[in-house]
Design an enzyme around this catalytic site. Structure first.
Site: not given
Lengths: 102, 301
Positions: B130, B133-134
């Protein structure tokens, strides 16, 4: 959960007499928000472990020191050292067994 | 006996629960992980009608509360099997067995993994599925993206604004994803395309240090990298039910717009159904249709 900053990290986490579960999170992280009530629930059931919250945007140096590259990330500290880590959103039972193993 | 058991508490399953409860049926929703499904990873939803901006977390939480307020019961157990006995269905979980009249499978999908040794251990230590997300953890660092579809292209574009260098690794020599995104990527000076190559090895010392890619001719190249974003698609979570209902070669449950599977009384909703457009709005739409069809079916018993 105690909020951790660079100022109280050593005292609350590294020098803690009881094992610490540090929850690395961020405001923009949905899975972190899902995990929070689960951790709070476990926190209310256990007095032998301390739960702390570390916002990776505010405390990027701590996150970098411990090489946190994905959140939510739980790091278990014992005697000032990392002993285990759990990455990603997991159900309550999995978190409990992670804490049980430390 | 319950009227309807819904497997999965993502947008499709929870919407189905709302429709079924409003039709005054008894409803149990089973969830193996956490409610909300994959939408909770999205920081900002901009394409769901009415709300110009809403976080995936808030969307999921509000949907969950709405279903609960209408009386839907949500239990956190993993459904492992469905036993079809005609008018009676049995849903087996890791903890219980539930009897019901109709079942809605709304289990969604999960990230497809590379299948390279060490991958699981390195999740959160360099490997991610992701980018939104990261990505923030890779500021001024080197990252690789694997894949050739829209997700891979968009991930590479997103990361090119954060990371110092982005390698985009694809097993073919052209991308399946949108041409406009490909063109934007080609204009980025810090993006390097690695065509006709697959990731064959992960080198790590505590965390990911480098990867090895092998091209069509068998030539191996090592790329030093801090992160590897895997964007090679998703796989439907239908393994436990594929012997009962018909699925296609990729594992998606075969059902038309009416969400009926080939087994009477068993319906499918959301990303695990055969369809062209997998979006939040099509998942919730499926939930409404599947619940309505299930209610109709119960009426015939």
């Amino acid at each position: 959960m105690i909020k951790i900053s660079q100022d109280n990290f050593e005292e609350e986490v590294l020098n803690s007499p009881v094992p610490v579960i540090a929850d690395f999170n961020a405001d923009w992280c949905g899975p972190c928000k899902m995990l929070k009530p689960v951790l709070e629930e476990i926190e209310s059931e256990r007095s032998d472990v301390k739960f702390v919250s570390i916002n990776i945007d505010d405390e990027d140096l701590i996150a970098e020191d411990y090489e946190v590259f994905s959140i939510p990330c739980l790091i278990a500290f014992k005697g000032g050292k990392e002993v285990a880590r759990s990455v990603g959103l997991k159900p309550k039972a999995a978190i409990e067994s992670f804490i049980g193993e430390i | 006996m319950l009227d309807i058991v819904i497997i999965g508490a993502g947008p499709a399953g929870l919407t189905a629960a709302i429709y079924a409860k409003r039709a005054e049926k008894s409803v149990l929703v089973l969830e193996a992980m956490n409610y909300g499904g994959q939408i909770i990873n999205t920081p900002d939803i901009e394409n769901y009608p009415v709300n110009a901006h809403i976080s995936g977390f808030e969307f999921a939480s509000r949907l969950y509360e709405q279903a609960k307020a209408l009386g839907a019961e949500v239990v956190f157990e993993k459904a492992v099997d469905i036993i079809d006995e005609g008018n009676l269905k049995k849903v087996v979980t890791n903890a219980n067995l539930y009897e019901c009249k109709a079942v809605i499978i709304a289990t969604g999908s999960e990230n497809r993994k590379l299948g390279v040794e060490g991958e699981d251990v390195l999740v959160g230590r360099g490997i991610s599925y992701c980018a939104t997300c990261d990505g923030a953890f890779y500021r001024k660092k080197t990252v690789c993206v694997v894949g050739g579809g829209n997700t891979a292209l968009e991930d590479a574009l997103y990361l090119s604004d954060i990371a110092e260098k982005v390698y985009l690794i694809h097993r073919r020599d052209s991308f399946r994803g949108e041409e406009t995104t490909t063109n934007k990527l080609k204009k980025k000076s810090n993006v390097e395309f690695v065509y006709n190559s697959v990731v064959t090895k992960l080198n790590a010392e505590k965390r990911l240090k480098s990867i090895e890619v092998t091209d069509k001719e068998g030539k191996v190249r090592e790329i030093e990298t801090n992160g590897l974003f895997v964007a090679i698609g998703r796989i439907p979570e239908t393994q436990n039910f594929a012997k009962l209902v018909k699925v296609d070669e990729s594992g998606y449950v075969i059902a038309g717009e009416n969400c009926r599977t080939d087994v009477k009384g068993i319906f499918v909703a959301g990303d695990n159904r055969v369809k062209d457009v997998r979006q939040l709005v099509t998942a919730t739409a499926d939930g409404a249709v599947a619940a309505t069809e299930a209610v109709k079916y119960i009426g015939t018993l």
